[in-house]
Write an enzyme that holds these catalytic residues in place. Structure first.
Site, PDB file in Angstrom:
ATOM      1  N   ILE A  79       0.912  -1.196   0.071  1.00  0.00           N
ATOM      2  CA  ILE A  79      -0.069  -0.090   0.000  1.00  0.00           C
ATOM      3  C   ILE A  79       0.820   1.141  -0.018  1.00  0.00           C
ATOM      4  O   ILE A  79       0.229   2.418   0.038  1.00  0.00           O
ATOM      5  CB  ILE A  79      -0.944   0.006   1.059  1.00  0.00           C
ATOM      6  CG1 ILE A  79      -0.262  -0.003   2.530  1.00  0.00           C
ATOM      7  CG2 ILE A  79      -2.203  -1.134   1.172  1.00  0.00           C
ATOM      8  CD1 ILE A  79      -1.106  -0.158   3.702  1.00  0.00           C
ATOM      9  N   GLY A  80       2.113   1.158   0.141  1.00  0.00           N
ATOM     10  CA  GLY A  80       2.873   2.336  -0.088  1.00  0.00           C
ATOM     11  C   GLY A  80       4.526   2.064   0.063  1.00  0.00           C
ATOM     12  O   GLY A  80       5.100   0.934   0.416  1.00  0.00           O
ATOM     13  N   ARG A  81       5.229   3.043  -0.241  1.00  0.00           N
ATOM     14  CA  ARG A  81       6.584   3.032  -0.358  1.00  0.00           C
ATOM     15  C   ARG A  81       7.255   4.298  -0.117  1.00  0.00           C
ATOM     16  O   ARG A  81       6.559   5.408  -0.576  1.00  0.00           O
ATOM     17  CB  ARG A  81       7.098   2.736  -1.729  1.00  0.00           C
ATOM     18  CG  ARG A  81       8.543   2.340  -1.807  1.00  0.00           C
ATOM     19  CD  ARG A  81       9.046   2.065  -3.224  1.00  0.00           C
ATOM     20  NE  ARG A  81       8.509   0.809  -3.712  1.00  0.00           N
ATOM     21  CZ  ARG A  81       9.130  -0.359  -3.529  1.00  0.00           C
ATOM     22  NH1 ARG A  81      10.603  -0.406  -2.924  1.00  0.00           N
ATOM     23  NH2 ARG A  81       8.726  -1.217  -4.078  1.00  0.00           N
TER      24      ARG A  81
ATOM     25  N   ALA B 183      10.905   6.901   1.623  1.00  0.00           N
ATOM     26  CA  ALA B 183      12.164   6.731   1.396  1.00  0.00           C
ATOM     27  C   ALA B 183      13.084   5.574   2.401  1.00  0.00           C
ATOM     28  O   ALA B 183      14.063   5.415   2.069  1.00  0.00           O
ATOM     29  CB  ALA B 183      12.832   8.192   2.055  1.00  0.00           C
ATOM     30  N   PHE B 184      12.274   5.246   3.536  1.00  0.00           N
ATOM     31  CA  PHE B 184      13.074   4.470   4.404  1.00  0.00           C
ATOM     32  C   PHE B 184      12.288   2.988   4.547  1.00  0.00           C
ATOM     33  O   PHE B 184      12.640   2.322   5.464  1.00  0.00           O
ATOM     34  CB  PHE B 184      13.073   5.236   5.810  1.00  0.00           C
ATOM     35  CG  PHE B 184      13.831   6.313   5.842  1.00  0.00           C
ATOM     36  CD1 PHE B 184      15.082   6.592   5.679  1.00  0.00           C
ATOM     37  CD2 PHE B 184      13.140   7.733   5.868  1.00  0.00           C
ATOM     38  CE1 PHE B 184      15.724   7.866   5.723  1.00  0.00           C
ATOM     39  CE2 PHE B 184      13.653   8.687   6.022  1.00  0.00           C
ATOM     40  CZ  PHE B 184      15.043   8.851   5.677  1.00  0.00           C
ATOM     41  N   GLY B 185      11.570   2.607   3.644  1.00  0.00           N
ATOM     42  CA  GLY B 185      10.829   1.542   3.576  1.00  0.00           C
ATOM     43  C   GLY B 185       9.527   1.345   2.722  1.00  0.00           C
ATOM     44  O   GLY B 185       9.101   2.130   2.119  1.00  0.00           O
TER      45      GLY B 185
ATOM     46  N   LYS C 190       4.779  -1.283   8.266  1.00  0.00           N
ATOM     47  CA  LYS C 190       6.088  -0.664   7.613  1.00  0.00           C
ATOM     48  C   LYS C 190       7.245  -1.246   7.780  1.00  0.00           C
ATOM     49  O   LYS C 190       7.670  -1.899   8.906  1.00  0.00           O
ATOM     50  CB  LYS C 190       6.257   0.759   8.160  1.00  0.00           C
ATOM     51  CG  LYS C 190       7.313   1.533   7.717  1.00  0.00           C
ATOM     52  CD  LYS C 190       7.377   3.065   8.103  1.00  0.00           C
ATOM     53  CE  LYS C 190       8.486   3.756   7.343  1.00  0.00           C
ATOM     54  NZ  LYS C 190       8.654   5.025   7.928  1.00  0.00           N
TER      55      LYS C 190
ATOM     56  N   ASP D 127       8.668  15.594   7.954  1.00  0.00           N
ATOM     57  CA  ASP D 127       8.318  15.449   6.482  1.00  0.00           C
ATOM     58  C   ASP D 127       6.680  15.587   6.393  1.00  0.00           C
ATOM     59  O   ASP D 127       6.218  14.641   6.008  1.00  0.00           O
ATOM     60  CB  ASP D 127       8.864  14.109   6.202  1.00  0.00           C
ATOM     61  CG  ASP D 127       8.720  13.777   4.647  1.00  0.00           C
ATOM     62  OD1 ASP D 127       8.623  14.911   3.895  1.00  0.00           O
ATOM     63  OD2 ASP D 127       8.938  12.617   4.250  1.00  0.00           O
TER      64      ASP D 127
END
EC number: 2.7.12.1
Length: 375
Positions: free
Chosen positions: A41-43, A45-47, A68, A164
């Site tokens: 469901i997502g990507r 910068a850190f995982g 995550k 962020d």
């Protein structure tokens, strides 16, 4: 096993593994559990983030969770876990479980953070209105902006800076109006007189002091991000879209006018980049705000002009944002009409402040609560 494509990345439904150290954030108990990943469901910068379920016996399933996965034994992993373990607030995504697992793909150990799952990000919600050539209703913008500010009130009270803030790092449930700040991969507890890296925060939402290399910044960089998110909800696109870091400052100057030399000096005396000292537009900054954000009304423009300010200390604090008259409609009318609904529903509880929040709010609490609640 069937497959599904999410964000262009196919993932097998039903891929699963055993985790030996699944720890409950609430009870601190650790147990062995089966983890069944459902879809990506997502990507970030850190995982990566997958929707997944947990079970001990293959009969009683817990979830769905947004899990995550980040490389273990990194500074960012450690900070994110520490912050999520203590965070307990209705507008901050809640950590439910955490565990480590050795990935068979690359033979590396990953930290897994199992968090509550909300339907979508604010970015997806904004894009949906843009795709349909519609403006997001002002009541929704008030509702979402208020909840981000309330989440910041809590975080900043802990001394934590998210670093962020952007629409894709904010989760929403459009059917209930609930919003939660997520992705604490860049978050940090700021210490007085301790420098932090300036190359942080996604470019379009990066505060001007970060652009020019300030390393002694404060949680007010999050407030700038909030203003950028509010503006994006109003016009359907990022309001400052510089194609490289220094050009980002030029985009900001197009709206605010050129930065003051005093601001540059106190942010970073060594800065030798372009100053954009000549006005890039005719008329006043007020007129520029009215041109871009006029449909937010005088109160919306006033709020944005008090958030999108070069000087960090002049930006409104979270409690002053919550008390702003732009949110009076939330105080006076506790209903809203979700997208796709034919009848209004109750707003989520916006004024159930805990003792920690009340301590931070001080005299502002009575200004923020509706009269019937304040009494």
């Amino acid at each position: 096993m069937s497959t599904e494509e999410q964000n262009g990345v196919p993932l097998q439904r039903g891929s699963e593994f055993i985790a030996d150290d699944v720890t409950s954030n609430k009870s601190n108990n650790t147990r062995r559990m089966l983890v069944k990943e459902y879809r990506k469901i997502g990507r970030g910068a850190f995982g990566t983030v997958v929707q997944a379920y947990l079970t001990q016996d293959k009969k009683n399933w817990l979830g769905p969770f947004a899990i995550k996965k980040v490389p273990a034994h990194t500074e960012y992993k450690s900070r994110e876990l520490q912050i999520l373990r203590i965070a307990d607030h209705p507008n901050i995504v809640k950590l439910q479980y955490f565990f480590t697992h050795l990935s068979p793909q690359d033979n590396k150990v990953y930290q897994h953070l199992a968090m509550e799952c909300l339907p979508e990000t604010l970015q997806i919600e904004i894009n949906r209105y843009v795709t349909n050539k519609l403006e997001m209703p002002l009541k929704h913008i008030r509702l979402y902006t208020y909840q981000i500010a309330r989440g910041m009130l809590y975080l900043h009270g802990l001394g934590v800076c998210h670093r962020d803030i952007k629409p894709s790092n904010v989760l929403v449930d459009p059917e209930t109006g609930v919003l939660k700040i997520c992705d604490f991969g860049s978050a940090k507890k700021l210490e007085h007189n301790q420098p932090s890296i300036s190359y942080i925060c996604s470019r379009f939402y990066r505060a001007p002091e970060l652009i020019i290399g300030c390393t002694q910044y404060t949680t007010q960089i999050d407030i700038w991000g909030l203003g950028c998110v509010m503006g994006e909800m109003l016009i359907g696109k990022a309001i400052f879209q510089g194609q490289e870091p220094l050009l980002q400052l030029r985009e900001i100057a197009k709206l605010l006018g050129p930065p003051d030399k005093r601001f540059i000096f106190f942010s970073n005396p060594a800065y030798d980049g372009p100053l954009f000292s000549k006005p890039l537009f005719s008329g006043s900054s007020q007129q520029r705000f009215e041109k871009y954000f006029g449909h937010s009304g005088p109160d919306g423009i006033d709020l944005l002009m008090k958030i999108l300010v070069y000087e960090p200390q002049q930006r409104l604090s979270p409690r002053r944002i919550l008390a702003h008259q732009f949110f009076n409609e939330l105080r006076n009318d506790d209903t809203f009409l979700p997208r796709g609904f034919t009848e209004p529903i109750k707003l989520p509880n916006l004024f159930d402040f805990n003792d920690f929040e009340l301590q931070i709010l001080g005299e502002f609490a009575d200004k923020i609560k509706p009269t019937k609640v304040a009494e």
